[in-house]
Scaffold this motif. Structure first.
Motif, PDB file in Angstrom:
ATOM      1  N   LEU A  10     -12.685  -0.119 -37.355  1.00  0.00           N
ATOM      2  CA  LEU A  10     -11.678   0.887 -37.679  1.00  0.00           C
ATOM      3  C   LEU A  10     -10.945   0.524 -38.965  1.00  0.00           C
ATOM      4  CD1 LEU A  10     -10.024   3.400 -37.104  1.00  0.00           C
ATOM      5  CD2 LEU A  10      -8.651   2.052 -35.474  1.00  0.00           C
ATOM      6  N   ALA A  11     -10.630  -0.757 -39.150  1.00  0.00           N
ATOM      7  CA  ALA A  11      -9.966  -1.198 -40.379  1.00  0.00           C
ATOM      8  C   ALA A  11     -10.821  -0.885 -41.601  1.00  0.00           C
ATOM      9  CB  ALA A  11      -9.664  -2.691 -40.316  1.00  0.00           C
ATOM     10  N   GLU A  12     -12.129  -1.121 -41.493  1.00  0.00           N
ATOM     11  CA  GLU A  12     -13.007  -0.833 -42.624  1.00  0.00           C
ATOM     12  C   GLU A  12     -13.062   0.662 -42.904  1.00  0.00           C
ATOM     13  OE1 GLU A  12     -17.623  -1.510 -44.116  1.00  0.00           O
ATOM     14  OE2 GLU A  12     -16.809  -2.740 -42.489  1.00  0.00           O
ATOM     15  N   ALA A  13     -13.082   1.473 -41.850  1.00  0.00           N
ATOM     16  CA  ALA A  13     -13.109   2.926 -42.042  1.00  0.00           C
ATOM     17  C   ALA A  13     -11.828   3.407 -42.710  1.00  0.00           C
ATOM     18  CB  ALA A  13     -13.312   3.624 -40.699  1.00  0.00           C
ATOM     19  N   ARG A  40       8.722   9.541 -38.974  1.00  0.00           N
ATOM     20  CA  ARG A  40       7.503   8.931 -39.470  1.00  0.00           C
ATOM     21  C   ARG A  40       7.747   7.651 -40.265  1.00  0.00           C
ATOM     22  NH1 ARG A  40       6.258  13.823 -38.000  1.00  0.00           N
ATOM     23  NH2 ARG A  40       4.096  14.367 -37.509  1.00  0.00           N
ATOM     24  N   SER A  41       9.001   7.376 -40.570  1.00  0.00           N
ATOM     25  CA  SER A  41       9.292   6.103 -41.231  1.00  0.00           C
ATOM     26  C   SER A  41       9.075   4.920 -40.288  1.00  0.00           C
ATOM     27  CB  SER A  41      10.735   6.094 -41.751  1.00  0.00           C
ATOM     28  OG  SER A  41      11.665   6.039 -40.676  1.00  0.00           O
ATOM     29  N   HIS A  42       8.933   5.197 -38.994  1.00  0.00           N
ATOM     30  CA  HIS A  42       8.655   4.141 -38.023  1.00  0.00           C
ATOM     31  C   HIS A  42       7.163   3.818 -37.936  1.00  0.00           C
ATOM     32  CE1 HIS A  42      12.738   4.100 -36.327  1.00  0.00           C
ATOM     33  NE2 HIS A  42      12.719   5.416 -36.453  1.00  0.00           N
ATOM     34  N   ARG A  43       6.339   4.616 -38.605  1.00  0.00           N
ATOM     35  CA  ARG A  43       4.898   4.390 -38.530  1.00  0.00           C
ATOM     36  C   ARG A  43       4.511   3.081 -39.207  1.00  0.00           C
ATOM     37  NH1 ARG A  43       1.958   9.932 -40.336  1.00  0.00           N
ATOM     38  NH2 ARG A  43       3.005   9.372 -42.273  1.00  0.00           N
ATOM     39  N   ASN A  44       3.622   2.372 -38.536  1.00  0.00           N
ATOM     40  CA  ASN A  44       3.041   1.136 -39.076  1.00  0.00           C
ATOM     41  C   ASN A  44       4.104   0.146 -39.526  1.00  0.00           C
ATOM     42  OD1 ASN A  44       0.710   2.500 -38.523  1.00  0.00           O
ATOM     43  ND2 ASN A  44       0.020   2.690 -40.642  1.00  0.00           N
ATOM     44  N   GLN A  45       5.139   0.054 -38.681  1.00  0.00           N
ATOM     45  CA  GLN A  45       6.223  -0.887 -38.922  1.00  0.00           C
ATOM     46  C   GLN A  45       6.459  -1.700 -37.650  1.00  0.00           C
ATOM     47  OE1 GLN A  45       7.852  -1.357 -41.811  1.00  0.00           O
ATOM     48  NE2 GLN A  45       6.648   0.252 -42.823  1.00  0.00           N
ATOM     49  N   PHE A 101       5.553   2.424 -34.284  1.00  0.00           N
ATOM     50  CA  PHE A 101       4.266   2.788 -33.703  1.00  0.00           C
ATOM     51  C   PHE A 101       3.205   2.731 -34.792  1.00  0.00           C
ATOM     52  CE2 PHE A 101       6.407   6.660 -35.030  1.00  0.00           C
ATOM     53  CZ  PHE A 101       5.425   7.389 -35.690  1.00  0.00           C
ATOM     54  N   TRP A 102       1.948   2.701 -34.367  1.00  0.00           N
ATOM     55  CA  TRP A 102       0.859   2.401 -35.289  1.00  0.00           C
ATOM     56  C   TRP A 102      -0.199   3.493 -35.252  1.00  0.00           C
ATOM     57  CZ3 TRP A 102       1.487  -1.971 -38.268  1.00  0.00           C
ATOM     58  CH2 TRP A 102       2.543  -2.809 -37.882  1.00  0.00           C
ATOM     59  N   VAL A 103      -0.636   3.899 -36.456  1.00  0.00           N
ATOM     60  CA  VAL A 103      -1.650   4.936 -36.595  1.00  0.00           C
ATOM     61  C   VAL A 103      -2.574   4.570 -37.756  1.00  0.00           C
ATOM     62  CG1 VAL A 103      -0.182   6.797 -35.692  1.00  0.00           C
ATOM     63  CG2 VAL A 103      -0.165   6.282 -38.145  1.00  0.00           C
ATOM     64  N   ALA A 124      -3.292  -1.865 -39.696  1.00  0.00           N
ATOM     65  CA  ALA A 124      -2.806  -1.150 -38.515  1.00  0.00           C
ATOM     66  C   ALA A 124      -3.825  -1.174 -37.389  1.00  0.00           C
ATOM     67  CB  ALA A 124      -2.472   0.300 -38.883  1.00  0.00           C
ATOM     68  N   ALA A 125      -5.108  -1.282 -37.730  1.00  0.00           N
ATOM     69  CA  ALA A 125      -6.154  -1.291 -36.703  1.00  0.00           C
ATOM     70  C   ALA A 125      -6.008  -2.470 -35.748  1.00  0.00           C
ATOM     71  CB  ALA A 125      -7.526  -1.303 -37.366  1.00  0.00           C
TER      72      ALA A 125
END
Length: 265
Positions: free
Chosen positions: A74-77, A167-172, A176-178, A185-186
């Protein structure tokens, strides 16, 4: 494995579906794209493009060989898709296109699964107790914004401002992680594996489809899996649409991939 039935229904007629689902003989992928009004100025491609490119890239990397874990694939994608538009789009902005992802892979008598964001994987165990794999972090954080979002008009400046803050909470850390622009993030995906021998089927659902259980509470997961086995995803989607209409909830893209024959690869 046979992905015998897949259904994808856009939220409203005439609107582009921002979900993606696809399969290869040993794997299935579901991607639920996310974005808000105004993100077009940041990414000229759009949410549907992001979801489709990410799903296609991930399918191209999946194989029955378990020498690489699903988070690494997933990280590579994510990196591939980010590289495809980082020179033309502001991929790092908090409202740039992102996606939740659900992945299922068969290999060596095992089923590997990964969930990043608010998608769901359900493994239908032969003992009648489905294993439900989800990532609740986005839902938990989003609840604290529900009242403010409900008090503003969709598409208004105030509504967009609240969404941007959410959305400022994303990947922090603590958020939460997307899937978005950062492949790291994967590593936050919910992952695991279980023997194929104990499973009769599996389903991947976007949050628009899983809402029948986790939002509207109209049935439980054993009932969903029984309905999928007997009639396929169409009935689940129809029930979601009726629930949205009854409760005055804005419809969401709803996608289900139903997998059977897990022991036939």
């Amino acid at each position: 494995m046979r992905v015998t039935m897949t259904t994808s229904a856009a939220a409203r007629p005439g609107r582009v579906n921002e979900d993606f689902t696809g399969a290869v003989p040993t794997a299935a992928v579901l991607v639920d794209g996310a974005g808000i009004p105004g993100s077009e100025s940041l990414c000229r491609h759009g949410v549907a493009w992001y979801a489709t490119r990410l799903g296609g890239a991930l399918l191209g990397l999946l194989s029955p060989v378990r020498d690489r874990g699903l988070p690494a694939l997933l990280a590579e994608a994510i990196e591939q898709v980010t590289d495809a538009h980082r020179d033309t789009c502001d991929v790092t902005d908090v409202i740039a296109p992102s996606a939740a992802v659900a992945v299922l892979r068969l290999s060596g008598g095992l089923v590997d699964y990964a969930v990043l964001g608010d998608a769901t994987v359900v493994l239908d165990r032969t003992d009648g107790t489905p294993l439900v794999v989800s990532d609740p972090r986005e839902v938990v954080i989003s609840r604290s914004y529900e009242a403010a979002l409900g008090a503003t008009a969709r598409g208004s400046t105030a509504h967009r401002r609240i969404l941007r803050d959410l959305r400022s909470h994303r990947n922090q850390p603590g958020g939460f992680w997307v899937a978005k622009d950062d492949p790291r993030a994967a590593d936050e995906a919910v992952t695991g594996s279980c023997p194929v021998s104990g499973l009769s089927g599996a389903a991947l659902l976007s949050n628009g489809a899983s809402g029948l259980v986790d939002r509207f509470g109209l049935c439980d997961w054993p009932e969903v899996m029984t309905a999928l086995a007997s009639g396929g995803p169409d009935g689940i989607i129809r029930r979601v649409r009726r629930a949205e209409a009854r409760q005055g909830v804005a419809p969401d893209d709803a996608t289900v991939a139903y997998c059977t024959g897990l022991d036939e690869t």
